[in-house]
Structure formats: C-alpha cells, structure tokens
Scaffold this motif. Sequence first.
Motif, PDB file in Angstrom:
ATOM      1  N   SER A  81     -66.176  34.850  43.705  1.00 43.90           N
ATOM      2  CA  SER A  81     -65.675  33.667  43.013  1.00 43.90           C
ATOM      3  C   SER A  81     -66.845  32.837  42.503  1.00 43.90           C
ATOM      4  O   SER A  81     -67.881  32.739  43.156  1.00 43.90           O
ATOM      5  CB  SER A  81     -64.825  32.810  43.956  1.00 43.90           C
ATOM      6  OG  SER A  81     -64.509  31.565  43.369  1.00 43.90           O
ATOM      7  N   ARG A  82     -66.656  32.207  41.357  1.00 43.93           N
ATOM      8  CA  ARG A  82     -67.711  31.349  40.821  1.00 43.93           C
ATOM      9  C   ARG A  82     -67.949  30.144  41.721  1.00 43.93           C
ATOM     10  O   ARG A  82     -68.979  29.490  41.640  1.00 43.93           O
ATOM     11  CB  ARG A  82     -67.368  30.878  39.412  1.00 43.93           C
ATOM     12  CG  ARG A  82     -66.264  29.845  39.344  1.00 43.93           C
ATOM     13  CD  ARG A  82     -66.112  29.247  37.964  1.00 43.93           C
ATOM     14  NE  ARG A  82     -65.130  28.168  37.946  1.00 43.93           N
ATOM     15  CZ  ARG A  82     -65.389  26.918  38.303  1.00 43.93           C
ATOM     16  NH1 ARG A  82     -66.597  26.590  38.705  1.00 43.93           N
ATOM     17  NH2 ARG A  82     -64.442  26.002  38.277  1.00 43.93           N
ATOM     18  N   LEU A 132     -68.099  34.033  35.904  1.00 45.60           N
ATOM     19  CA  LEU A 132     -68.934  34.513  37.006  1.00 45.60           C
ATOM     20  C   LEU A 132     -70.404  34.137  36.804  1.00 45.60           C
ATOM     21  O   LEU A 132     -71.101  33.807  37.767  1.00 45.60           O
ATOM     22  CB  LEU A 132     -68.797  36.031  37.156  1.00 45.60           C
ATOM     23  CG  LEU A 132     -67.458  36.531  37.711  1.00 45.60           C
ATOM     24  CD1 LEU A 132     -67.434  38.046  37.758  1.00 45.60           C
ATOM     25  CD2 LEU A 132     -67.183  35.961  39.106  1.00 45.60           C
ATOM     26  N   GLY A 150     -61.770  33.801  46.339  1.00 48.29           N
ATOM     27  CA  GLY A 150     -62.137  35.020  45.624  1.00 48.29           C
ATOM     28  C   GLY A 150     -61.393  36.269  46.047  1.00 48.29           C
ATOM     29  O   GLY A 150     -61.869  37.386  45.805  1.00 48.29           O
ATOM     30  N   SER A 192     -65.077  41.222  39.509  1.00 48.73           N
ATOM     31  CA  SER A 192     -64.009  40.243  39.741  1.00 48.73           C
ATOM     32  C   SER A 192     -62.907  40.752  40.653  1.00 48.73           C
ATOM     33  O   SER A 192     -62.190  39.958  41.267  1.00 48.73           O
ATOM     34  CB  SER A 192     -63.399  39.806  38.405  1.00 48.73           C
ATOM     35  OG  SER A 192     -62.595  40.832  37.834  1.00 48.73           O
ATOM     36  N   HIS A 210     -60.687  28.235  36.823  1.00 51.30           N
ATOM     37  CA  HIS A 210     -61.881  28.961  36.376  1.00 51.30           C
ATOM     38  C   HIS A 210     -62.051  29.107  34.866  1.00 51.30           C
ATOM     39  O   HIS A 210     -63.176  29.216  34.387  1.00 51.30           O
ATOM     40  CB  HIS A 210     -61.881  30.379  36.966  1.00 51.30           C
ATOM     41  CG  HIS A 210     -61.880  30.425  38.448  1.00 51.30           C
ATOM     42  ND1 HIS A 210     -62.899  29.901  39.208  1.00 51.30           N
ATOM     43  CD2 HIS A 210     -60.966  30.925  39.324  1.00 51.30           C
ATOM     44  CE1 HIS A 210     -62.621  30.081  40.495  1.00 51.30           C
ATOM     45  NE2 HIS A 210     -61.456  30.690  40.581  1.00 51.30           N
ATOM     46  N   ASN A 259     -55.744  30.785  38.811  1.00 51.84           N
ATOM     47  CA  ASN A 259     -57.108  31.071  38.366  1.00 51.84           C
ATOM     48  C   ASN A 259     -57.427  30.402  37.036  1.00 51.84           C
ATOM     49  O   ASN A 259     -58.583  30.107  36.742  1.00 51.84           O
ATOM     50  CB  ASN A 259     -57.312  32.591  38.206  1.00 51.84           C
ATOM     51  CG  ASN A 259     -57.708  33.268  39.503  1.00 51.84           C
ATOM     52  OD1 ASN A 259     -58.168  32.631  40.432  1.00 51.84           O
ATOM     53  ND2 ASN A 259     -57.499  34.570  39.559  1.00 51.84           N
ATOM     54  N   VAL A 275     -63.989  36.205  31.909  1.00 53.69           N
ATOM     55  CA  VAL A 275     -64.455  36.524  33.265  1.00 53.69           C
ATOM     56  C   VAL A 275     -65.973  36.512  33.360  1.00 53.69           C
ATOM     57  O   VAL A 275     -66.545  35.973  34.308  1.00 53.69           O
ATOM     58  CB  VAL A 275     -63.896  37.900  33.702  1.00 53.69           C
ATOM     59  CG1 VAL A 275     -64.464  38.287  35.070  1.00 53.69           C
ATOM     60  CG2 VAL A 275     -62.377  37.866  33.751  1.00 53.69           C
TER      61      VAL A 275
END
Length: 333
Positions: free
Chosen positions: A220-221, A194, A239, A214, A160, A156, A190
């Motif tokens: 998930s973005r 997002l 996600g 989350s 992200h 992650n 986070v």
Amino acid sequence: MIEVSDLNFSSALEFTYSIKDYELEEGEIFDFSNVHNCDPFPMLIASTAIRQLREISSVKKCTAKNCDNSYAQHMRFYKAIGINRGRELDENYGNNNYLPITKLTIKDLREDGIKNLERIQEVIVRKSKLMASVLSRGNASFAKWLTYVLTEIMRNIPEHSQANEIWYCAQYWPTYDLVELAILDEGIGVKNSLLSNYAYSDLVADDSDALKLSIRPGISRTFVPGGENLSNDEWKNSGYGLYMVSRLCEELGGSFIIASGDSAIRLKKKSLTQYRCHLKGTGIQIRIKPSKIVNYERVAKDILREGEGEVKESKKAFRSASKSTRSLFGYDD
C-alpha cells in the motif's frame, strides 16, 4: 474513422491501446457496427478510452454511426461516451440481473457521509450492500461476499486514486451461473499511486510491475518503512484488499482483471496473463460463479493466513491485514 471493436475483454483492452496516440479530426466518425458482445468491463474501459480521447482533443464535433445495439443502449454504454443514445446516466434503474453503467461522485459520497455522521468508507459499505442485494438474488452468502469485494475495491478509489468519480456496472447470467462486476476510476493509476511511496521506487519500473505488486499482500502507498504500521482504526488501509479479492476469485473458480496505464493482467486458474491497454486510471473486472461461494469464508481465512505468512519478514509491506478484514473472516489469532 475509428472502428470500435467488439466488446469482450481482450478486444476491448487492445482497442484502448490502438487509439492511444490517435489524433481526432474535425467530424471524426466512430463506427460501432462491430459491437455485438457487450460485457460490463469491456463497456466501461472502451467508453472511458473514447471519452478520454475526446476530452484531450481540440476537435469540437464527432459523429457516431451504427449505435443500434439495444443492450448497449440499455446499459448506457453510448451515454457514457457522450453519445445521445439510450438511457440517461442519472436514471435510477436495474434489477437482480444487472446494474447499468453508473457514475458515483466522490464529492457526493463525502457529503452523504457528513449528513449521516459517517466516514466515506461507511458510505461505501452502504452502497456496496445495496448493489450486492440487487445481484445476490436472496443468496445471503453471496451477498456478503459481494459486499466485501465491492467495498474493498471502491474504497481504494477515494483513498488512493485522487479520482473524482467511481464508475461501475454489473451483469448476472443465471443460465451460466456467472456474475461480472466492473469498477473503474479515472485517477492517477496504480503505478503513480505506488510510486508516491519511496519504498517501492526500486520495485516499479512500469505499469506491469505496478499491477503485479499491487496484488501482493500488504502492499500500500500508505506503508511507512520503519514506522508504526499497526492501528486500532478498523478502516486503516493495510494493503490486503486487492490481494484478497484477486486470490478469492482464483480459488473460487472465477477470474480477476486489473488494468491501469498501458498494462493489464488477468488471473485465472492460478495463471497470470498480460495484455496491453491504455487507460488513465484503473479498471477492475471480477467474474465469479455464485454457486462456488458457499464456503468462501474458510477459503478466505486460508488465503489471509498465507498472505500474512508471505510478508512476515518483509520490510516493505504491512505484516497484518486490517482489523475489519481479519474479523470479517474470523481470523483474529
């Protein structure tokens, strides 16, 4: 003078919040006389909070006193803050009871992948297997579970967080049948991750909202509303990582903490507790009893089926976990 709290999870979270707006003075003293308990996650977040406070300050010199906790020295807690006490961060050591505070750079992981013709996710799997083999003490089922958890959380970060580094440490207490893993990054957090996806703009007002969202399935973005969200790429983000890890910890009698921005949540025994904190980036604590891992794949399959069922009609979540996650738990129907 800043008095650093004892390092259990709740006091460490509160400590990070207490120094949120603190203005350092030249020659500021950090007093560690209250540091007796030193668990992995509290050490990571407290050291990061102090390091971040020092980095944003124009103060050139701070001092520290009572840095004599031998376990904290051995686990490189003081070195992670920037205090010249204890083992060096670049020393390679550890055993089947612990992994000291360690920093992995994303740049090095990518270069390792290029050298070995691997994607960064594959490099992370290798690192995760190595870490799991140290802590699993020959327990094959536990090693497989640890590898999955470490892989899901660490991948992650480059995908992200926009962070440059991954920090981690771990401890195994055989007498208590307990393992704690702690993983942290100093990325965008986070909430910002997002909110980079407009699909979640109406669901996330603060850090607490972001953390609760989350750990829901399929969030998930990388989700594209109304777009194509299925892929044959086994590393395609779907996600389900934090959802699966947090639920597995609960179902197997452990606990899960995620902290980011000004909020943290803890899941244990099917209850969620909120805490305040202050962390630039994201920190995660996992506690689990190795003896509970025996039938984890069956439990994981049920959790995955439940999660996919929950978002079956959702327009803001992936409706299916990634190919790698489904095949790992034998859930290909």
